[in-house]
Design a protein around this motif. Structure first.
Motif, PDB file in Angstrom:
ATOM      1  N   THR A   1      30.333 -16.704  -8.765  1.00 30.61           N
ATOM      2  CA  THR A   1      30.392 -15.674  -9.799  1.00 30.61           C
ATOM      3  C   THR A   1      29.219 -15.841 -10.762  1.00 30.61           C
ATOM      4  O   THR A   1      28.542 -14.864 -11.117  1.00 30.61           O
ATOM      5  CB  THR A   1      31.732 -15.733 -10.563  1.00 30.61           C
ATOM      6  N   SER A   2      28.952 -17.065 -11.156  1.00 29.81           N
ATOM      7  CA  SER A   2      27.830 -17.327 -12.051  1.00 29.81           C
ATOM      8  C   SER A   2      26.505 -16.916 -11.403  1.00 29.81           C
ATOM      9  O   SER A   2      25.670 -16.268 -12.030  1.00 29.81           O
ATOM     10  CB  SER A   2      27.792 -18.812 -12.433  1.00 29.81           C
ATOM     11  N   ALA A   3      26.323 -17.272 -10.140  1.00 31.09           N
ATOM     12  CA  ALA A   3      25.085 -16.904  -9.431  1.00 31.09           C
ATOM     13  C   ALA A   3      24.934 -15.384  -9.359  1.00 31.09           C
ATOM     14  O   ALA A   3      23.839 -14.850  -9.555  1.00 31.09           O
ATOM     15  CB  ALA A   3      25.083 -17.504  -8.029  1.00 31.09           C
ATOM     16  N   ALA A   4      26.033 -14.686  -9.090  1.00 30.52           N
ATOM     17  CA  ALA A   4      25.982 -13.222  -9.016  1.00 30.52           C
ATOM     18  C   ALA A   4      25.648 -12.615 -10.389  1.00 30.52           C
ATOM     19  O   ALA A   4      24.895 -11.647 -10.476  1.00 30.52           O
ATOM     20  CB  ALA A   4      27.302 -12.669  -8.492  1.00 30.52           C
ATOM     21  N   LEU A   5      26.194 -13.193 -11.446  1.00 28.89           N
ATOM     22  CA  LEU A   5      25.914 -12.699 -12.800  1.00 28.89           C
ATOM     23  C   LEU A   5      24.469 -12.940 -13.206  1.00 28.89           C
ATOM     24  O   LEU A   5      23.895 -12.163 -13.975  1.00 28.89           O
ATOM     25  CB  LEU A   5      26.845 -13.375 -13.811  1.00 28.89           C
TER      26      LEU A   5
ATOM     27  N   LEU B   1      31.314  -6.930  -9.372  1.00 34.10           N
ATOM     28  CA  LEU B   1      31.123  -8.368  -9.498  1.00 34.10           C
ATOM     29  C   LEU B   1      32.096  -9.181  -8.641  1.00 34.10           C
ATOM     30  O   LEU B   1      31.691 -10.151  -7.992  1.00 34.10           O
ATOM     31  CB  LEU B   1      31.231  -8.799 -10.964  1.00 34.10           C
ATOM     32  N   PHE B   2      33.381  -8.804  -8.617  1.00 38.90           N
ATOM     33  CA  PHE B   2      34.337  -9.614  -7.858  1.00 38.90           C
ATOM     34  C   PHE B   2      33.975  -9.647  -6.375  1.00 38.90           C
ATOM     35  O   PHE B   2      34.146 -10.673  -5.709  1.00 38.90           O
ATOM     36  CB  PHE B   2      35.787  -9.140  -8.083  1.00 38.90           C
ATOM     37  N   MET B   3      33.419  -8.557  -5.851  1.00 35.28           N
ATOM     38  CA  MET B   3      33.014  -8.536  -4.438  1.00 35.28           C
ATOM     39  C   MET B   3      31.735  -9.350  -4.241  1.00 35.28           C
ATOM     40  O   MET B   3      31.602 -10.090  -3.265  1.00 35.28           O
ATOM     41  CB  MET B   3      32.833  -7.100  -3.956  1.00 35.28           C
ATOM     42  N   LYS B   4      30.774  -9.225  -5.171  1.00 36.82           N
ATOM     43  CA  LYS B   4      29.553 -10.025  -5.087  1.00 36.82           C
ATOM     44  C   LYS B   4      29.884 -11.510  -5.081  1.00 36.82           C
ATOM     45  O   LYS B   4      29.311 -12.289  -4.314  1.00 36.82           O
ATOM     46  CB  LYS B   4      28.636  -9.738  -6.285  1.00 36.82           C
ATOM     47  N   ALA B   5      30.797 -11.910  -5.953  1.00 34.35           N
ATOM     48  CA  ALA B   5      31.163 -13.326  -6.056  1.00 34.35           C
ATOM     49  C   ALA B   5      31.787 -13.830  -4.760  1.00 34.35           C
ATOM     50  O   ALA B   5      31.463 -14.924  -4.294  1.00 34.35           O
ATOM     51  CB  ALA B   5      32.116 -13.536  -7.228  1.00 34.35           C
ATOM     52  N   ARG B   6      32.643 -13.030  -4.169  1.00 35.67           N
ATOM     53  CA  ARG B   6      33.277 -13.459  -2.915  1.00 35.67           C
ATOM     54  C   ARG B   6      32.252 -13.564  -1.778  1.00 35.67           C
ATOM     55  O   ARG B   6      32.302 -14.474  -0.968  1.00 35.67           O
ATOM     56  CB  ARG B   6      34.418 -12.522  -2.568  1.00 35.67           C
ATOM     57  N   ILE B   7      31.334 -12.626  -1.758  1.00 33.88           N
ATOM     58  CA  ILE B   7      30.260 -12.695  -0.756  1.00 33.88           C
ATOM     59  C   ILE B   7      29.394 -13.923  -1.017  1.00 33.88           C
ATOM     60  O   ILE B   7      29.085 -14.687  -0.092  1.00 33.88           O
ATOM     61  CB  ILE B   7      29.414 -11.400  -0.777  1.00 33.88           C
TER      62      ILE B   7
ATOM     63  N   ARG C   1      15.276  -3.387  -6.636  1.00 39.42           N
ATOM     64  CA  ARG C   1      16.719  -3.107  -6.665  1.00 39.42           C
ATOM     65  C   ARG C   1      17.182  -2.260  -5.468  1.00 39.42           C
ATOM     66  O   ARG C   1      18.264  -2.458  -4.949  1.00 39.42           O
ATOM     67  CB  ARG C   1      17.078  -2.397  -7.968  1.00 39.42           C
ATOM     68  N   TYR C   2      16.364  -1.310  -5.048  1.00 38.82           N
ATOM     69  CA  TYR C   2      16.824  -0.361  -4.033  1.00 38.82           C
ATOM     70  C   TYR C   2      16.414  -0.723  -2.606  1.00 38.82           C
ATOM     71  O   TYR C   2      16.564   0.092  -1.705  1.00 38.82           O
ATOM     72  CB  TYR C   2      16.382   1.051  -4.413  1.00 38.82           C
ATOM     73  N   PHE C   3      15.912  -1.937  -2.397  1.00 38.56           N
ATOM     74  CA  PHE C   3      15.723  -2.388  -1.022  1.00 38.56           C
ATOM     75  C   PHE C   3      17.120  -2.560  -0.428  1.00 38.56           C
ATOM     76  O   PHE C   3      18.028  -3.059  -1.099  1.00 38.56           O
ATOM     77  CB  PHE C   3      14.950  -3.717  -0.991  1.00 38.56           C
ATOM     78  N   PRO C   4      17.349  -2.143   0.809  1.00 33.30           N
ATOM     79  CA  PRO C   4      18.721  -2.114   1.331  1.00 33.30           C
ATOM     80  C   PRO C   4      19.411  -3.472   1.469  1.00 33.30           C
ATOM     81  O   PRO C   4      20.633  -3.534   1.505  1.00 33.30           O
ATOM     82  CB  PRO C   4      18.588  -1.443   2.699  1.00 33.30           C
ATOM     83  N   ILE C   5      18.653  -4.550   1.519  1.00 34.05           N
ATOM     84  CA  ILE C   5      19.258  -5.873   1.685  1.00 34.05           C
ATOM     85  C   ILE C   5      18.995  -6.700   0.439  1.00 34.05           C
ATOM     86  O   ILE C   5      17.848  -6.871   0.027  1.00 34.05           O
ATOM     87  CB  ILE C   5      18.696  -6.575   2.933  1.00 34.05           C
ATOM     88  N   GLU C   6      20.044  -7.225  -0.161  1.00 35.36           N
ATOM     89  CA  GLU C   6      19.899  -8.079  -1.332  1.00 35.36           C
ATOM     90  C   GLU C   6      19.217  -9.375  -0.864  1.00 35.36           C
ATOM     91  O   GLU C   6      19.711 -10.042   0.033  1.00 35.36           O
ATOM     92  CB  GLU C   6      21.276  -8.376  -1.938  1.00 35.36           C
ATOM     93  N   PRO C   7      18.053  -9.737  -1.449  1.00 38.09           N
ATOM     94  CA  PRO C   7      17.246 -10.826  -0.892  1.00 38.09           C
ATOM     95  C   PRO C   7      17.778 -12.238  -1.102  1.00 38.09           C
ATOM     96  O   PRO C   7      17.420 -13.144  -0.362  1.00 38.09           O
ATOM     97  CB  PRO C   7      15.896 -10.656  -1.597  1.00 38.09           C
ATOM     98  N   HIS C   8      18.618 -12.456  -2.087  1.00 44.66           N
ATOM     99  CA  HIS C   8      19.107 -13.805  -2.357  1.00 44.66           C
ATOM    100  C   HIS C   8      20.231 -14.213  -1.409  1.00 44.66           C
ATOM    101  O   HIS C   8      20.390 -15.388  -1.103  1.00 44.66           O
ATOM    102  CB  HIS C   8      19.579 -13.919  -3.805  1.00 44.66           C
TER     103      HIS C   8
ATOM    104  N   PRO D   1      27.146 -16.846   4.937  1.00 49.61           N
ATOM    105  CA  PRO D   1      26.387 -17.987   5.471  1.00 49.61           C
ATOM    106  C   PRO D   1      24.864 -17.877   5.321  1.00 49.61           C
ATOM    107  O   PRO D   1      24.168 -18.876   5.467  1.00 49.61           O
ATOM    108  CB  PRO D   1      26.779 -18.006   6.948  1.00 49.61           C
ATOM    109  N   LEU D   2      24.329 -16.704   5.008  1.00 53.84           N
ATOM    110  CA  LEU D   2      22.879 -16.538   4.925  1.00 53.84           C
ATOM    111  C   LEU D   2      22.327 -16.649   3.506  1.00 53.84           C
ATOM    112  O   LEU D   2      21.161 -16.353   3.268  1.00 53.84           O
ATOM    113  CB  LEU D   2      22.482 -15.182   5.527  1.00 53.84           C
ATOM    114  N   ALA D   3      23.158 -17.093   2.576  1.00 54.28           N
ATOM    115  CA  ALA D   3      22.735 -17.196   1.176  1.00 54.28           C
ATOM    116  C   ALA D   3      21.533 -18.119   1.025  1.00 54.28           C
ATOM    117  O   ALA D   3      21.426 -19.138   1.701  1.00 54.28           O
ATOM    118  CB  ALA D   3      23.883 -17.704   0.322  1.00 54.28           C
ATOM    119  N   HIS D   4      20.627 -17.741   0.120  1.00 52.45           N
ATOM    120  CA  HIS D   4      19.462 -18.574  -0.196  1.00 52.45           C
ATOM    121  C   HIS D   4      19.912 -19.934  -0.730  1.00 52.45           C
ATOM    122  O   HIS D   4      19.389 -20.973  -0.353  1.00 52.45           O
ATOM    123  CB  HIS D   4      18.594 -17.844  -1.230  1.00 52.45           C
ATOM    124  N   SER D   5      20.882 -19.931  -1.639  1.00 53.14           N
ATOM    125  CA  SER D   5      21.470 -21.162  -2.187  1.00 53.14           C
ATOM    126  C   SER D   5      22.981 -21.000  -2.161  1.00 53.14           C
ATOM    127  O   SER D   5      23.562 -20.377  -3.053  1.00 53.14           O
ATOM    128  CB  SER D   5      21.005 -21.385  -3.629  1.00 53.14           C
ATOM    129  N   PRO D   6      23.646 -21.538  -1.143  1.00 51.95           N
ATOM    130  CA  PRO D   6      25.103 -21.371  -1.034  1.00 51.95           C
ATOM    131  C   PRO D   6      25.847 -21.923  -2.258  1.00 51.95           C
ATOM    132  O   PRO D   6      25.438 -22.918  -2.838  1.00 51.95           O
ATOM    133  CB  PRO D   6      25.457 -22.176   0.214  1.00 51.95           C
TER     134      PRO D   6
END
Length: 194
Positions: free
Chosen positions: A154-158, A130-136, A112-119, A141-146
């Protein structure tokens, strides 16, 4: 997974919770028998030594039994699944499955505390609302699964909840908690019982 922890891997009966047949077909050391349990796409194998079962790893014992597969193994392997099962209750159920299926395990999850979210490879995304995670997730462009839509993003973030060492110790109290590091910073945590 390191062979120094499981030197007899080639002779083991392994269940992979959340993995794929393809990964085991490419593995440098293949166990004597592998059962792959995956909710969506475990894949198919031409080999009798790899069995694929579609189902929920949080309910592994009844799912495997219903499929006519074994429910007793030498080792449970699970790589980057614990953070995707949907909250504390399901993480507890997954841990219960791990404990019920084999005396030994190797369960890895991003820290959890690694500075970069790996997905999504986005700095600090796991700490945002959540609303910011969903927009990101919908635009980065670097998402594992766009994600093709905001609803899917939103579902992926949840469905992605990174956990801490304290949580991992709670789910696997008798296991060693090892740390995978990148530039001396903990990137992933692994519950190991060898």
């Amino acid at each position: 997974m390191t062979l120094d922890r499981f030197p007899d891997l080639a002779e083991m009966r392994v269940v992979d919770l959340g993995g794929t047949v393809e990964a085991w077909e490419r593995a440098p050391v293949r166990p004597a028998h592998v059962t792959v349990l995956n909710l969506t796409e475990p894949g198919e194998s031409a080999s009798d030594s790899i069995v694929a079962v579609r189902g929920d790893a949080c309910e592994a014992v009844p799912v495997l039994a219903a499929a006519g597969a074994s429910t007793s193994f030498d080792l449970v392997f699970s790589n980057s699944v614990l953070e995707h099962v949907g909250g504390h209750a399901n993480r507890s159920r997954l841990a219960d499955s791990v404990h019920a299926l084999a005396p030994r395990h190797w369960v890895q999850t991003p820290y959890r505390y690694f500075p970069i979210e790996p997905h999504w490879l986005f700095p600090g995304m796991q700490f945002l609302p959540l609303f910011m995670k969903a927009r990101i997730a919908a635009r980065w462009p670097l998402a594992h699964s766009p994600s093709p839509s905001l609803e899917r993003a939103t579902s992926a973030a949840l469905w992605t909840e990174l956990i801490s060492v304290t949580e991992m110790r709670h789910y696997f109290p008798e296991s060693e908690i090892a740390r995978e590091r990148f530039l001396r910073v903990t990137k992933s945590i692994i519950a190991i019982r060898s």
